[in-house]
Design a protein around this motif. Sequence first.
Motif, PDB file in Angstrom:
ATOM      1  N   GLN A  45       0.836  -1.210   0.000  1.00 14.31           N
ATOM      2  CA  GLN A  45       0.000   0.000   0.000  1.00 14.31           C
ATOM      3  C   GLN A  45       0.869   1.257   0.000  1.00 14.31           C
ATOM      4  N   ILE A  46       1.932   1.235   0.760  1.00 16.21           N
ATOM      5  CA  ILE A  46       2.847   2.375   0.777  1.00 16.21           C
ATOM      6  C   ILE A  46       3.546   2.504  -0.571  1.00 16.21           C
ATOM      7  N   ALA A  47       3.923   1.386  -1.155  1.00 17.11           N
ATOM      8  CA  ALA A  47       4.552   1.421  -2.476  1.00 17.11           C
ATOM      9  C   ALA A  47       3.617   2.059  -3.501  1.00 17.11           C
ATOM     10  N   LYS A  48       2.340   1.732  -3.433  1.00 17.85           N
ATOM     11  CA  LYS A  48       1.366   2.325  -4.361  1.00 17.85           C
ATOM     12  C   LYS A  48       1.245   3.830  -4.150  1.00 17.85           C
ATOM     13  N   LEU A  49       1.190   4.267  -2.886  1.00 20.34           N
ATOM     14  CA  LEU A  49       1.123   5.708  -2.609  1.00 20.34           C
ATOM     15  C   LEU A  49       2.358   6.428  -3.154  1.00 20.34           C
ATOM     16  N   LEU A  50       3.523   5.829  -2.947  1.00 23.19           N
ATOM     17  CA  LEU A  50       4.754   6.447  -3.443  1.00 23.19           C
ATOM     18  C   LEU A  50       4.775   6.497  -4.971  1.00 23.19           C
ATOM     19  N   LYS A  51       4.282   5.456  -5.593  1.00 26.23           N
ATOM     20  CA  LYS A  51       4.228   5.432  -7.063  1.00 26.23           C
ATOM     21  C   LYS A  51       3.220   6.457  -7.583  1.00 26.23           C
ATOM     22  N   ASP A  52       2.042   6.512  -6.952  1.00 23.05           N
ATOM     23  CA  ASP A  52       0.990   7.423  -7.412  1.00 23.05           C
ATOM     24  C   ASP A  52       1.360   8.894  -7.206  1.00 23.05           C
ATOM     25  N   TRP A  53       1.954   9.219  -6.073  1.00 22.34           N
ATOM     26  CA  TRP A  53       2.225  10.622  -5.736  1.00 22.34           C
ATOM     27  C   TRP A  53       3.635  11.069  -6.085  1.00 22.34           C
ATOM     28  N   GLN A  54       4.563  10.137  -6.205  1.00 22.41           N
ATOM     29  CA  GLN A  54       5.957  10.418  -6.541  1.00 22.41           C
ATOM     30  C   GLN A  54       6.533  11.594  -5.733  1.00 22.41           C
ATOM     31  N   PRO A  55       6.502  11.460  -4.410  1.00 19.84           N
ATOM     32  CA  PRO A  55       7.027  12.546  -3.579  1.00 19.84           C
ATOM     33  C   PRO A  55       8.552  12.621  -3.657  1.00 19.84           C
ATOM     34  N   ASN A  56       9.072  13.809  -3.404  1.00 16.90           N
ATOM     35  CA  ASN A  56      10.517  13.983  -3.334  1.00 16.90           C
ATOM     36  C   ASN A  56      11.052  13.317  -2.072  1.00 16.90           C
ATOM     37  N   TYR A  57      10.323  13.426  -0.988  1.00 15.56           N
ATOM     38  CA  TYR A  57      10.645  12.733   0.241  1.00 15.56           C
ATOM     39  C   TYR A  57       9.421  12.678   1.146  1.00 15.56           C
ATOM     40  N   THR A  58       9.599  12.049   2.297  1.00 19.79           N
ATOM     41  CA  THR A  58       8.499  11.863   3.227  1.00 19.79           C
ATOM     42  C   THR A  58       8.838  12.489   4.581  1.00 19.79           C
ATOM     43  N   VAL A  59       7.799  12.771   5.352  1.00 21.50           N
ATOM     44  CA  VAL A  59       7.948  13.288   6.709  1.00 21.50           C
ATOM     45  C   VAL A  59       7.183  12.342   7.628  1.00 21.50           C
ATOM     46  N   VAL A  60       7.863  11.847   8.633  1.00 25.91           N
ATOM     47  CA  VAL A  60       7.264  10.899   9.575  1.00 25.91           C
ATOM     48  C   VAL A  60       7.240  11.541  10.956  1.00 25.91           C
ATOM     49  N   GLY A  61       6.087  11.481  11.605  1.00 21.42           N
ATOM     50  CA  GLY A  61       5.946  12.034  12.949  1.00 21.42           C
ATOM     51  C   GLY A  61       6.718  11.217  13.969  1.00 21.42           C
ATOM     52  N   LEU A  62       7.480  11.907  14.806  1.00 14.69           N
ATOM     53  CA  LEU A  62       8.244  11.261  15.868  1.00 14.69           C
ATOM     54  C   LEU A  62       7.586  11.565  17.209  1.00 14.69           C
ATOM     55  N   PRO A  63       7.052  10.534  17.882  1.00 10.99           N
ATOM     56  CA  PRO A  63       6.386  10.770  19.165  1.00 10.99           C
ATOM     57  C   PRO A  63       7.400  11.041  20.282  1.00 10.99           C
ATOM     58  N   LEU A  64       7.206  12.164  20.932  1.00 12.76           N
ATOM     59  CA  LEU A  64       8.068  12.556  22.047  1.00 12.76           C
ATOM     60  C   LEU A  64       7.207  12.904  23.253  1.00 12.76           C
ATOM     61  N   ASN A  65       7.779  12.745  24.428  1.00 10.89           N
ATOM     62  CA  ASN A  65       7.117  13.192  25.648  1.00 10.89           C
ATOM     63  C   ASN A  65       7.165  14.712  25.694  1.00 10.89           C
ATOM     64  N   MET A  66       6.381  15.303  26.569  1.00  9.22           N
ATOM     65  CA  MET A  66       6.324  16.759  26.656  1.00  9.22           C
ATOM     66  C   MET A  66       7.681  17.375  27.008  1.00  9.22           C
ATOM     67  N   ASP A  67       8.543  16.626  27.682  1.00  8.78           N
ATOM     68  CA  ASP A  67       9.869  17.145  28.029  1.00  8.78           C
ATOM     69  C   ASP A  67      10.899  16.899  26.922  1.00  8.78           C
ATOM     70  N   GLY A  68      10.449  16.359  25.784  1.00 12.78           N
ATOM     71  CA  GLY A  68      11.333  16.144  24.641  1.00 12.78           C
ATOM     72  C   GLY A  68      12.019  14.793  24.602  1.00 12.78           C
ATOM     73  N   THR A  69      11.826  13.978  25.628  1.00 11.81           N
ATOM     74  CA  THR A  69      12.411  12.646  25.626  1.00 11.81           C
ATOM     75  C   THR A  69      11.578  11.714  24.746  1.00 11.81           C
ATOM     76  N   GLU A  70      12.208  10.649  24.324  1.00 12.54           N
ATOM     77  CA  GLU A  70      11.529   9.697  23.458  1.00 12.54           C
ATOM     78  C   GLU A  70      10.539   8.840  24.232  1.00 12.54           C
ATOM     79  N   GLN A  71       9.512   8.410  23.524  1.00 15.74           N
ATOM     80  CA  GLN A  71       8.515   7.491  24.060  1.00 15.74           C
ATOM     81  C   GLN A  71       8.886   6.072  23.632  1.00 15.74           C
ATOM     82  N   PRO A  72       8.269   5.061  24.233  1.00 18.70           N
ATOM     83  CA  PRO A  72       8.525   3.682  23.777  1.00 18.70           C
ATOM     84  C   PRO A  72       8.228   3.501  22.277  1.00 18.70           C
ATOM     85  N   LEU A  73       7.217   4.203  21.752  1.00 17.24           N
ATOM     86  CA  LEU A  73       6.860   4.091  20.334  1.00 17.24           C
ATOM     87  C   LEU A  73       7.920   4.703  19.414  1.00 17.24           C
ATOM     88  N   SER A  74       8.765   5.565  19.943  1.00 15.53           N
ATOM     89  CA  SER A  74       9.780   6.242  19.117  1.00 15.53           C
ATOM     90  C   SER A  74      10.677   5.240  18.393  1.00 15.53           C
TER      91      SER A  74
END
Length: 148
Positions: A45-74
């Motif tokens: 599915q991601i391959a199809k999105l990349l093929k259809d939209w042909q982005p120059n690059y991607t931006v992925v959200g990085l989950p951080l705690n309010m104090d800027g430290t990383e979360q387990p999901l990071s």
Amino acid sequence: MVSDILLGFDFGTKSIGVAVGQKLTCTARALTTLKAKNGKPHWHQIAKLLKDWQPNYTVVGLPLNMDGTEQPLSKQVYTFANDLFTRFGITVKLQDERLSTIEARALLFKKGGYRALRKSKIDSQSAVIILQDWFEMNKFYINTSLIF
């Protein structure tokens, strides 16, 4: 020619929100929400999105705690971002996503009340916020084309 299109991702272990953005206008809109299983997306599915939209690059959200430290999901987000790069050769930028889900819920509620608060809508709206925050943080570079 360098693409003016970017894809934004709000990674989750059960679903991944996706937005598409345009660097010329620094705007983004919700695209879709993809299902994931234990943090593993359906890569076709991601391959199809990349093929259809042909982005120059991607931006992925990085989950951080309010104090800027990383979360387990990071750690899983780093793995997802690395997999995007290694599988598709596309550059991945990480963007602090603190409070994006709360902001997405508030925007959707304002537009449509409780009926608008479906999980898939929240995830894709969170991806919009992540992408728009990235545009805002990098406006100088976008305007001067230093990062493209």
